[in-house]
Design an enzyme around this catalytic site. Structure first.
Site, short mmCIF file in Angstrom:
data_model
loop_
_atom_site.label_atom_id
_atom_site.label_comp_id
_atom_site.label_asym_id
_atom_site.label_seq_id
_atom_site.Cartn_x
_atom_site.Cartn_y
_atom_site.Cartn_z
N PRO A 39 0.81 -1.22 0.00
CA PRO A 39 0.00 0.00 0.00
C PRO A 39 0.85 1.28 0.00
O PRO A 39 0.35 2.35 -0.31
CB PRO A 39 -0.81 -0.10 1.29
N GLU A 99 2.51 -8.76 8.27
CA GLU A 99 2.68 -7.29 8.35
C GLU A 99 3.61 -6.78 7.26
O GLU A 99 3.95 -5.59 7.24
CB GLU A 99 3.22 -6.88 9.72
N ARG A 118 -2.41 -7.67 -21.40
CA ARG A 118 -3.28 -7.26 -22.50
C ARG A 118 -2.70 -6.11 -23.32
O ARG A 118 -3.23 -5.79 -24.39
CB ARG A 118 -4.71 -6.98 -22.01
N ASP A 175 -9.06 1.39 -25.62
CA ASP A 175 -9.49 1.38 -24.21
C ASP A 175 -9.77 2.74 -23.62
O ASP A 175 -9.21 3.72 -24.03
CB ASP A 175 -8.37 0.80 -23.33
C1 58G Z 1 0.49 -2.93 5.52
C2 58G Z 1 -0.16 -4.13 5.54
C3 58G Z 1 1.64 -2.80 4.74
C4 58G Z 1 -0.58 -4.54 -1.61
C5 58G Z 1 0.32 -5.21 4.84
C6 58G Z 1 2.14 -3.90 4.02
C7 58G Z 1 -0.25 -5.46 -0.63
C8 58G Z 1 -2.44 -3.89 -0.28
C9 58G Z 1 -1.69 -3.75 -1.44
C10 58G Z 1 1.48 -5.11 4.07
C11 58G Z 1 -1.02 -5.55 0.53
C12 58G Z 1 -2.08 -2.75 -2.48
C13 58G Z 1 1.55 -7.61 3.76
C14 58G Z 1 0.34 -7.91 2.97
C15 58G Z 1 1.66 -6.22 1.84
C16 58G Z 1 2.03 -6.27 3.29
C17 58G Z 1 0.44 -7.13 1.71
N1 58G Z 1 -2.11 -4.76 0.66
N2 58G Z 1 -2.94 -1.78 -2.14
N3 58G Z 1 -0.75 -6.38 1.54
O1 58G Z 1 -1.58 -2.82 -3.58
#
Ligand code: 58G
Length: 261
Positions: free
Chosen positions: A88, A115, A153, A168
């Site tokens: 994220p 995490e 694609r 697209d």
């Molecule tokens: C906080 C929580 C930071 C990509 C989990 C990192 C991966 C969302 C996206 C993590 C993801 C997105 C562990 C689980 C990354 C790690 C993974 N969540 N928005 N979670 O692209």
């Protein structure tokens, strides 16, 4: 394009490679896809891939050694990949990021769980951090599939001429026009007459008008940062003059505009 995915759940990718356009792209050799189990590179007898965080706190962190070993091992087959960590905290995935990635010969995705992964992997093994949008998921596997799908694609020859990627949404900076198929009348709703007329120039104009009005109503941000074509400007000017005509008629015929209703 060669895709390699590092994950503790490689089985999630089996049905992904085996359906639809992704399957066709694999069969025709336009892409190859491989999901590597990070656990195969765990050194201890329990094959552990995660451990408790230094400094305390909740949850687990993915250990660096199995990840480093998995990345190094995968690079034997894919010597020069862009290594992408799905998080994220990454730059936001868009169609233009998909176009950038589609130019590369090899992509490697690191999928975190728990995490996330040890920071030293981010610093020393990862080239790019990407997020598919502002939401937290339980793993990077679905974001990896999203990106592989969008990139595949765009690879020449993957889509037929029928549904080519140039037409697209986003590739021309506008939302797509409305689509209709048979029957001509569905639950009392008719297909717009122009689409049945066979008049190709009128159909193209109608499609451009519906693209423009949708973009204006749903995603005005896309219009503001975009160079308009002569035809697009003409369409907008026509709307403006029709709106002005309506306003003018109101001004002449009564006091509505003045009284504030
Ligand atoms: C906080 C929580 C930071 C990509 C989990 C990192 C991966 C969302 C996206 C993590 C993801 C997105 C562990 C689980 C990354 C790690 C993974 N969540 N928005 N979670 O692209």
């Amino acid at each position: 394009m060669k895709f390699v995915v590092l994950t503790i759940f490689p089985e999630m990718f089996t049905p992904f490679w085996e359906h639809g356009i992704i399957r066709r792209a694999v069969e025709s050799g336009k892409i190859s896809g491989c999901a590597v189990n990070i656990r195969d590179f765990a050194a201890d007898k329990h094959k552990s891939t995660d451990d408790t965080p230094y400094g305390g706190g909740c949850g687990m962190v993915m250990k660096p050694e199995p990840l480093a070993a998995a990345i190094r091992n995968a690079k034997a087959n894919v010597p020069d990949p862009r290594v992408v960590y799905l998080t994220p905290q990454g730059r936001t995935f868009t169609q233009s990021v998909a176009q950038e990635l589609a130019q590369l010969p090899e992509l490697m995705f690191v999928c975190g769980r728990y995490e996330g992964i040890d920071e030293r992997i981010c610093q020393n093994f990862v080239d790019d951090e990407i997020s598919i949008g502002d939401a937290v998921l339980t793993g990077g596997e679905l974001p990896a599939m999203v990106i592989i799908d969008a990139v595949t694609r765009l690879i020449p020859g993957v889509l037929g001429g029928e549904d080519s990627a140039e037409k697209d949404s986003f590739s021309n900076g506008l939302l797509e026009h409305a689509h209709y198929t048979r029957p001509n009348v569905f639950e009392g709703e008719e297909v717009p007459e122009v689409l049945l007329s066979g008049h190709h120039a009128n159909i193209e104009t109608w499609r451009l008008e519906t693209s423009l009005i949708r973009t204006f109503l749903k995603r005005p941000d896309l219009l503001k940062n975009r160079q308009l074509s002569k035809k697009e400007v003409d369409i907008l000017k026509n709307w403006r003059s029709e709106i002005e005509y309506i306003i003018h008629a109101q001004t002449l015929s009564g006091t509505a505009a003045l009284s504030g209703d």
